[in-house]
Write an enzyme that holds these catalytic residues in place. Structure first.
Site, short mmCIF file in Angstrom:
data_model
loop_
_atom_site.label_atom_id
_atom_site.label_comp_id
_atom_site.label_asym_id
_atom_site.label_seq_id
_atom_site.Cartn_x
_atom_site.Cartn_y
_atom_site.Cartn_z
N LEU A 1 -11.71 -15.25 8.01
CA LEU A 1 -10.66 -16.24 8.18
C LEU A 1 -10.02 -16.61 6.84
CD1 LEU A 1 -12.20 -18.69 10.84
CD2 LEU A 1 -10.48 -16.91 11.19
N ASN B 1 -14.38 -22.51 2.81
CA ASN B 1 -14.67 -21.44 3.77
C ASN B 1 -15.87 -20.58 3.36
OD1 ASN B 1 -13.88 -19.57 6.06
ND2 ASN B 1 -13.58 -18.18 4.33
N SER C 1 -16.83 -25.72 9.49
CA SER C 1 -18.14 -25.77 10.12
C SER C 1 -18.23 -24.57 11.05
CB SER C 1 -18.33 -27.11 10.85
OG SER C 1 -19.58 -27.16 11.51
N TYR D 1 -28.87 -21.83 10.31
CA TYR D 1 -27.41 -21.77 10.18
C TYR D 1 -26.77 -22.97 10.88
CZ TYR D 1 -22.60 -20.19 10.80
OH TYR D 1 -21.22 -20.11 10.80
N LYS E 1 -24.33 -26.11 9.34
CA LYS E 1 -23.01 -26.44 9.85
C LYS E 1 -22.96 -27.85 10.44
CE LYS E 1 -20.95 -22.73 8.53
NZ LYS E 1 -19.93 -22.82 7.47
N THR F 1 -13.28 -11.11 13.19
CA THR F 1 -13.40 -10.86 11.75
C THR F 1 -14.67 -10.07 11.53
OG1 THR F 1 -14.73 -12.83 11.27
CG2 THR F 1 -12.33 -13.13 11.35
#
Length: 278
Positions: A16, A84, A135, A150, A154, A185
């Site tokens: 992104l 990011n 996030s 993970y 976040k 992505t």
């Protein structure tokens, strides 16, 4: 007079972040972008007067400080910051070593904090700016076996951004938490997603979900990175941007599901909740 905002985007060499940087440059914005190597940015983006590629390790505060200083010196200021940089760490809570867990927090949470701490004196001085922290829907809905660490990073990003929003309102600085769903992505590919070094076979649900991501989700993600880039720009140009933004129809659906679960549990346990009062 050039009134277009100056952007700082971390983790910009892929995913992104890369889509956003390319769109910003196409729209005439000035962009400072970070990656672990300048070469990777120049290879993907090219070279132009409006583009400042920066080699940054977000876990190294001096590296971050130097990059922000260079961006301000080059473009005269920074208006929008998109945090990011980060990576996914898979593995159940028992499987992951302390080192694996802490490394994920170091990048996803403390790296983000390094950027915020070092850019805030500039934004505070000019009494404006917008910090957009990435996030994940996994930072709102945590029921993914094998994604606990993970998820926790976040959730932490969301929590600290909520607090920051309350702290910064009087300073004229805006904050937005973006919760992306699945976008087409390379996030699910090697380099952005790490597996547990010492997996335990008994955790079948976690292994099954890894297989689902590897065989059923890769290449079929519903999110379009190009449209995400446009959404980021719209958020930054908004007079009153949201604090919480769920990006993608899948993210929106999972958020509504979580809200429904919470509402049901609040109602079902209302009497017990109130029973603890004096």
């Amino acid at each position: 007079m050039d009134t277009k905002k100056v952007w700082l985007v971390t983790g910009a060499s892929k995913g992104l972040g890369l889509s956003l940087v390319k769109r910003l440059l196409n729209e005439g914005y000035k962009v400072a972008a970070t990656s672990r190597t300048v070469e990777s940015l120049e290879k993907e983006v090219g070279i132009s007067a409006n583009f400042l590629p920066l080699e940054v390790n977000v876990t190294d505060e001096q590296s971050v400080r130097n990059a922000i200083s260079k961006a301000i010196g080059t473009f005269g200021g920074i208006d929008v910051v998109v945090n990011n940089a980060g990576y996914g760490q898979l593995g159940t809570l028992e499987e992951l070593s302390d080192r694996e867990a802490r490394q994920n927090f170091d990048t996803n949470v403390f790296g983000l904090l390094n950027v915020m701490r070092n850019v805030l004196p500039h934004l505070r001085n000019k009494k404006s700016g917008h910090i957009i922290n990435i996030s994940s829907i996994a930072g709102f809905l945590g029921a993914f076996p094998g994604w606990g660490i993970y998820n926790a990073t976040k959730f932490a990003v969301a929590g600290l951004t909520e607090a920051f929003s309350a702290e910064a309102t009087s300073l004229g600085i805006k904050a937005t938490i973006v919760y992306p769903g699945y976008f087409k992505t390379n996030f699910l590919l090697q380099g952005s997603l790490r597996l547990a070094e010492n997996p335990i076979a008994e955790y079948k649900a976690a292994r099954d979900l890894e297989v689902v991501h590897d065989t059923q989700i890769i290449g079929k993600q519903p999110g379009d990175p190009e449209k995400a880039a446009l959404a980021f720009i719209q958020l930054a140009e908004s007079e009153n941007p949201p604090l919480h933004f769920f990006m993608g129809s899948d993210s929106l659906g999972m958020a509504n599901s979580k809200i429904g679960i919470l509402q049901n549990e609040l109602s079902a346990n209302e009497a017990l909740s109130k029973s603890t009062d004096f």
